[in-house]
Write a protein that holds these residues in place. Structure first.
Motif, PDB file in Angstrom:
ATOM      1  N   PRO A  19      43.730   0.388   7.755  1.00 24.99           N
ATOM      2  CA  PRO A  19      45.119   0.616   7.333  1.00 24.99           C
ATOM      3  C   PRO A  19      46.067  -0.440   7.904  1.00 24.99           C
ATOM      4  O   PRO A  19      45.919  -0.871   9.055  1.00 24.99           O
ATOM      5  CB  PRO A  19      45.446   1.991   7.912  1.00 24.99           C
ATOM      6  CG  PRO A  19      44.130   2.634   8.186  1.00 24.99           C
ATOM      7  CD  PRO A  19      43.180   1.519   8.498  1.00 24.99           C
ATOM      8  N   ALA A  20      47.042  -0.832   7.109  1.00 27.42           N
ATOM      9  CA  ALA A  20      48.060  -1.784   7.563  1.00 27.42           C
ATOM     10  C   ALA A  20      49.057  -1.055   8.462  1.00 27.42           C
ATOM     11  O   ALA A  20      49.294   0.142   8.296  1.00 27.42           O
ATOM     12  CB  ALA A  20      48.785  -2.385   6.361  1.00 27.42           C
ATOM     13  N   PRO A  21      49.646  -1.759   9.415  1.00 28.61           N
ATOM     14  CA  PRO A  21      50.672  -1.131  10.263  1.00 28.61           C
ATOM     15  C   PRO A  21      51.855  -0.662   9.426  1.00 28.61           C
ATOM     16  O   PRO A  21      52.195  -1.275   8.418  1.00 28.61           O
ATOM     17  CB  PRO A  21      51.099  -2.249  11.212  1.00 28.61           C
ATOM     18  CG  PRO A  21      50.046  -3.297  11.115  1.00 28.61           C
ATOM     19  CD  PRO A  21      49.410  -3.152   9.766  1.00 28.61           C
ATOM     20  N   ALA A  22      52.488   0.423   9.903  1.00 35.43           N
ATOM     21  CA  ALA A  22      53.628   0.981   9.167  1.00 35.43           C
ATOM     22  C   ALA A  22      54.964   0.471   9.686  1.00 35.43           C
ATOM     23  O   ALA A  22      56.006   0.816   9.161  1.00 35.43           O
ATOM     24  CB  ALA A  22      53.590   2.505   9.255  1.00 35.43           C
ATOM     25  N   ALA A  23      54.944  -0.364  10.738  1.00 37.91           N
ATOM     26  CA  ALA A  23      56.194  -0.853  11.326  1.00 37.91           C
ATOM     27  C   ALA A  23      55.927  -2.201  11.994  1.00 37.91           C
ATOM     28  O   ALA A  23      54.936  -2.862  11.696  1.00 37.91           O
ATOM     29  CB  ALA A  23      56.751   0.168  12.313  1.00 37.91           C
TER      30      ALA A  23
END
Length: 153
Positions: A19-23
């Protein structure tokens, strides 16, 4: 396919893309042979596993959410290892955060969903230290978030 991924396949699990970072942070940081993986939230595909333990979610559902977090952690480890999960030496420590009510006391049982999965999938390499703590809320209302420390070669 790595030895660990063969075992995961036997368990019916295929690691997703990390998953890509959310921030504004990175998903992992490597320092020497240690890999620090940012907290992975309970998100299965596009579905957030939301709820508050002790209010609208039971321990079994919380443990299932913790397993989803563990799968995301292993996906991050695989990405950090250039796609070769066999570079994983061991899981050093997991820290599990459980979105729970003030009177809920079964955080360890919830995080067992991750620990049991990691142990089954990785054998001795999956034996780890751990913390399981309550949180009054978690990002996006998810039930569980887990971060981890891993030793890689």
């Amino acid at each position: 396919m790595s030895q660990f991924e063969k075992k995961l396949a036997e368990m019916g699990v295929t690691l997703p893309e990390a998953p890509a970072p959310a921030a504004n942070y990175v998903p992992y940081v490597q320092a020497g042979d240690m890999l620090y993986v940012s907290g992975q939230i309970a998100k299965d595909g596009d579905t957030l596993l939301t709820g508050k333990l002790g209010h609208d979610m039971d321990v079994e559902a919380g443990a299932a959410a913790a397993k989803v977090c563990a799968i995301a952690l292993l996906a991050q480890v695989k990405a950090a290892c250039g796609g070769d999960l066999d570079r994983l030496v061991r899981v050093v420590k997991l820290t599990g955060f459980v979105n729970s009510t003030a009177d809920f006391t079964q955080q360890p049982a919830v995080i067992n969903g991750a620990s049991d999965f990691i142990g089954d999938a990785l054998g001795d390499a999956g034996k780890h230290a751990r913390a399981a703590v309550s949180a009054p809320s978690l990002p996006f209302g998810v039930a569980v978030e887990i971060d981890g420390v891993f030793q890689i070669r």
